[in-house]
Design an enzyme around this catalytic site. Structure first.
Site, PDB file in Angstrom:
ATOM      1  N   GLY A  71       0.983  -8.077   4.739  1.00  0.00           N
ATOM      2  CA  GLY A  71       1.216  -9.322   5.459  1.00  0.00           C
ATOM      3  C   GLY A  71       2.589  -9.927   5.239  1.00  0.00           C
TER       4      GLY A  71
ATOM      5  N   GLY B 241      -3.446  -4.336   9.166  1.00  0.00           N
ATOM      6  CA  GLY B 241      -4.005  -5.682   9.175  1.00  0.00           C
ATOM      7  C   GLY B 241      -3.555  -6.457  10.394  1.00  0.00           C
ATOM      8  N   GLY B 242      -2.525  -7.280  10.226  1.00  0.00           N
ATOM      9  CA  GLY B 242      -2.075  -8.192  11.285  1.00  0.00           C
ATOM     10  C   GLY B 242      -1.902  -7.544  12.647  1.00  0.00           C
TER      11      GLY B 242
ATOM     12  N   HIS C   2     -10.351  -3.907  -1.263  1.00  0.00           N
ATOM     13  CA  HIS C   2      -9.105  -4.435  -0.678  1.00  0.00           C
ATOM     14  C   HIS C   2      -8.484  -5.422  -1.671  1.00  0.00           C
ATOM     15  CE1 HIS C   2      -6.364  -6.579   1.945  1.00  0.00           C
ATOM     16  NE2 HIS C   2      -6.471  -5.579   2.795  1.00  0.00           N
TER      17      HIS C   2
ATOM     18  N   GLU D 133      -2.242   0.657  -0.555  1.00  0.00           N
ATOM     19  CA  GLU D 133      -1.701  -0.579   0.007  1.00  0.00           C
ATOM     20  C   GLU D 133      -0.971  -1.361  -1.088  1.00  0.00           C
ATOM     21  OE1 GLU D 133      -4.017  -1.826   3.749  1.00  0.00           O
ATOM     22  OE2 GLU D 133      -5.056  -2.669   2.033  1.00  0.00           O
TER      23      GLU D 133
ATOM     24  N   ASN E  78      -7.929  -3.570  10.292  1.00  0.00           N
ATOM     25  CA  ASN E  78      -8.690  -4.512   9.467  1.00  0.00           C
ATOM     26  C   ASN E  78      -8.409  -5.920   9.980  1.00  0.00           C
ATOM     27  OD1 ASN E  78      -9.770  -6.121   7.463  1.00  0.00           O
ATOM     28  ND2 ASN E  78      -8.243  -5.567   5.912  1.00  0.00           N
ATOM     29  N   TRP E  79      -9.403  -6.497  10.639  1.00  0.00           N
ATOM     30  CA  TRP E  79      -9.196  -7.835  11.224  1.00  0.00           C
ATOM     31  C   TRP E  79      -9.254  -8.948  10.187  1.00  0.00           C
ATOM     32  CZ3 TRP E  79     -12.032  -8.511  16.616  1.00  0.00           C
ATOM     33  CH2 TRP E  79     -11.443  -7.639  17.541  1.00  0.00           C
ATOM     34  N   LYS E  80      -9.720  -8.616   8.983  1.00  0.00           N
ATOM     35  CA  LYS E  80      -9.874  -9.633   7.927  1.00  0.00           C
ATOM     36  C   LYS E  80     -10.732 -10.800   8.446  1.00  0.00           C
ATOM     37  CE  LYS E  80      -5.351  -8.275   6.280  1.00  0.00           C
ATOM     38  NZ  LYS E  80      -4.314  -8.513   5.301  1.00  0.00           N
TER      39      LYS E  80
ATOM     40  N   SER F 183       1.938  -3.963   6.268  1.00  0.00           N
ATOM     41  CA  SER F 183       2.955  -4.286   7.279  1.00  0.00           C
ATOM     42  C   SER F 183       3.284  -3.122   8.212  1.00  0.00           C
ATOM     43  CB  SER F 183       4.225  -4.827   6.612  1.00  0.00           C
ATOM     44  OG  SER F 183       3.952  -6.052   5.968  1.00  0.00           O
TER      45      SER F 183
ATOM     46  N   GLU G  50      -7.181  -8.176  -1.306  1.00  0.00           N
ATOM     47  CA  GLU G  50      -7.559  -9.584  -1.105  1.00  0.00           C
ATOM     48  C   GLU G  50      -8.900  -9.881  -1.765  1.00  0.00           C
ATOM     49  OE1 GLU G  50      -6.912  -9.653   3.117  1.00  0.00           O
ATOM     50  OE2 GLU G  50      -4.755  -9.551   2.772  1.00  0.00           O
TER      51      GLU G  50
HETATM   52  C1  PEP Z   1      -4.295  -4.979   5.094  1.00  0.00           C
HETATM   53  O1  PEP Z   1      -4.633  -6.098   4.769  1.00  0.00           O
HETATM   54  O2  PEP Z   1      -5.063  -4.020   4.901  1.00  0.00           O
HETATM   55  C2  PEP Z   1      -2.981  -4.810   5.695  1.00  0.00           C
HETATM   56  C3  PEP Z   1      -2.435  -3.630   5.640  1.00  0.00           C
HETATM   57  O3  PEP Z   1      -2.412  -5.923   6.251  1.00  0.00           O
HETATM   58  P1  PEP Z   1      -1.009  -6.003   7.071  1.00  0.00           P
HETATM   59  O4  PEP Z   1      -0.962  -4.801   7.980  1.00  0.00           O
HETATM   60  O5  PEP Z   1      -1.087  -7.294   7.811  1.00  0.00           O
HETATM   61  O6  PEP Z   1       0.074  -5.959   6.056  1.00  0.00           O
END
Ligand code: PEP
Length: 256
Positions: A174, A235-236, A98, A168, A11-13, A214, A100
């Site tokens: 993050g 994500g990241g 999500h 999640e 997920n590039w957000k 993470s 966010e």
């Molecule tokens: C996400 O936003 O779906 C996520 C899992 O982010 P991260 O891996 O950066 O924690």
């Protein structure tokens, strides 16, 4: 029972401009050089890159997902994007609910449910996200919160072919923090049991439940080995092809 085929989805957000397409080319090259036949790979770039990402990924076996959709097919909804439009760009999946979006846009379970139905209507897989906040966990309310989100967000007609659940924990997204493997196992087992109640035992047994929060190359092996974890939403670490491929590579040599 056939084993569940895992999925690693990036997920590039709200990250990525034209030069980021180079990461997709690099990812494609990794997969071509050393395929991971026992797992699926997906990238969810921002909507602005979907059409071009689709062109880059042709023939790669890497699926394309989007990050959100509007519940309706079309109409007077300035700035919104329908599930049909995403499919038209080459997406085969869309993330809904999500944390966010739940936080930034006040999305509630009923809206997430409507978005998941829109995804199904358009022939997309709905990746439905659930997860507790730090306060929920502190209050020992994790399972209650997850049960409520599943009940409200997972529409009738959900099954393994059109739905993926992503657990999640909000406090792990993050932050570099992750639950213990035992905590992940507890929630994933609970999610599968709840799905059994909501969509039937048979469907629940086949449905993919991803862990997100993470996930990095350094912890992927431990997390992806947990019972009932059928892949990751990343994500990241998905912004760099090398890292996303390293996470996928956890499944090298494993049979699905
Ligand atoms: C996400 O936003 O779906 C996520 C899992 O982010 P991260 O891996 O950066 O924690």
């Amino acid at each position: 029972m056939t084993a569940i085929r895992p999925l690693v989805a990036g997920n590039w957000k709200m990250n990525g401009l034209s030069p980021s397409l180079a990461e997709l080319r690099a990812l494609k090259a990794h997969v071509k050089r050393k395929p991971v036949p026992s797992a699926d790979l997906m990238v969810c770039p921002p909507a602005t890159l979907l059409a071009r990402a689709s062109d880059v990924l042709v023939g790669s076996g890497i699926a394309l997902g989007a990050q959100d959709c509007h519940p309706l097919r079309s109409g007077a909804h300035t700035g919104d994007i329908s599930a049909e439009m995403l499919a038209d760009c080459g997406a085969t999946a869309v993330i809904v609910g999500h944390s966010e979006r739940r936080t930034d846009h006040g999305e509630i379970d009923a809206l997430v449910n409507a978005k998941a139905r829109a995804a199904h209507r358009a022939g997309l897989t709905a990746i439905i996200c659930v997860g507790e906040t730090e306060k929920d966990r502190h209050d020992s309310a994790t399972l209650d919160v997850v049960a409520r989100q599943l009940e409200g967000s997972v529409p009738q007609g959900s099954e393994a072919t059109n739905t993926v659940i992503a657990y999640e924990p909000v406090w792990a997204i993050g932050t570099g923090l992750t639950p213990t493997p035992a905590d992940i196992a507890e929630v994933h087992g609970f999610v599968r049991a709840e799905l059994g109640r909501l969509i039937g035992e048979e469907g629940a047994r086949q449905l993919r439940i991803l862990y997100g929060g993470s996930v990095k190359p350094a912890n992927a092996c431990e997390i992806l080995s947990v019972e009932d974890v059928n892949g990751a939403l990343v994500g990241g670490a998905s912004l760099r092809a090398d890292d996303l491929y390293a996470i996928l590579s956890t499944y090298c040599g494993r049979t699905a």
